[in-house]
Design an enzyme around this catalytic site. Sequence first.
Site, PDB file in Angstrom:
ATOM      1  N   ILE A  73      -3.652  -2.496   9.607  1.00 53.37           N
ATOM      2  CA  ILE A  73      -2.438  -1.654   9.581  1.00 53.37           C
ATOM      3  C   ILE A  73      -2.988  -0.233   9.685  1.00 53.37           C
ATOM      4  O   ILE A  73      -3.940   0.130   8.992  1.00 53.37           O
ATOM      5  CB  ILE A  73      -1.610  -1.875   8.285  1.00 53.37           C
ATOM      6  CG1 ILE A  73      -0.411  -0.921   8.199  1.00 53.37           C
ATOM      7  CG2 ILE A  73      -2.450  -1.755   7.026  1.00 53.37           C
ATOM      8  CD1 ILE A  73       0.530  -1.234   6.996  1.00 53.37           C
ATOM      9  N   SER A  74      -2.435   0.572  10.586  1.00 52.79           N
ATOM     10  CA  SER A  74      -3.009   1.894  10.848  1.00 52.79           C
ATOM     11  C   SER A  74      -2.826   2.832   9.650  1.00 52.79           C
ATOM     12  O   SER A  74      -1.943   2.635   8.810  1.00 52.79           O
ATOM     13  CB  SER A  74      -2.351   2.516  12.080  1.00 52.79           C
ATOM     14  OG  SER A  74      -2.506   1.651  13.180  1.00 52.79           O
ATOM     15  N   GLN A  75      -3.651   3.870   9.628  1.00 52.08           N
ATOM     16  CA  GLN A  75      -3.549   4.942   8.621  1.00 52.08           C
ATOM     17  C   GLN A  75      -2.130   5.531   8.661  1.00 52.08           C
ATOM     18  O   GLN A  75      -1.589   5.757   9.757  1.00 52.08           O
ATOM     19  CB  GLN A  75      -4.583   5.997   9.028  1.00 52.08           C
ATOM     20  CG  GLN A  75      -4.654   7.210   8.159  1.00 52.08           C
ATOM     21  CD  GLN A  75      -5.470   8.316   8.843  1.00 52.08           C
ATOM     22  OE1 GLN A  75      -5.697   8.277  10.059  1.00 52.08           O
ATOM     23  NE2 GLN A  75      -5.890   9.286   8.072  1.00 52.08           N
TER      24      GLN A  75
END
Length: 216
Positions: free
Chosen positions: A62-64
Amino acid sequence: MNEDFDKLRERMVKEQIFCRGIKDKRILEAFRNVPRHLFVPESQLRFSYIDSPLPIGEGQTISQPYIVALMSWLLDVQPSQKVLEIGTGSGYQAAILAYLGTKVYSIERIASLAERAERVLTQLGYNNVEITVGDGSLGWPQYSPYDRVIVTAASPSILDSWRQQLKIGGKIVLPVEYGLYQMLVVVDKISETEFSQKQICECVFVPLIGKYGYKK
Ligand code: SAM
């Protein structure tokens, strides 16, 4: 516990998103309201609101939060627009776009991730997200043309499938391989054959695996 998450989420919005220059009220409201901790696996729960991408299983992430916010802001969506997302992953980016009132069509190549994302999105009542398992490098012709395309895996290039399935006046936001690094790029479709592009910043994404992406 939920109160703690509420506080952590508020702090994430302030320190990681607002303080880095994203001041759009609708974007900030979406990040204040979408419970990121429900999109991360149990083992990562305590890290849900930190300033970093997190593993979600199957070697994916899950991206930043800041990158999700930046891409959402660059996409510049309006309610009821149709958005094609490549790389559903946890479903968090799709939830943010759904919160912003768009109709999201999201493709994920790994079935177990797509199933989990669908479960969480349904549980939260986001009925405006349609998920399919498949190769997003082909786009999703069935619902095209789209107002926006967002790609959340690094692509070797700006693929023709996405350009073709985009409306004139539409935008693509995506990470593209530039030699040794990846660049976040915004593409505007000016006419059926003309596109302009803007480089935003370097970034790091997992690769797009598929027919027109990278091989496994
Ligand atoms: N948007 C996601 C989120 O909010 O959690 C993050 C996505 S993660 C950085 C990238 C995702 O792209 C992974 O789940 C990966 O399996 C998926 N992916 C890679 N190649 C793909 C392809 N050709 N089609 C669809 N999904 C792909």
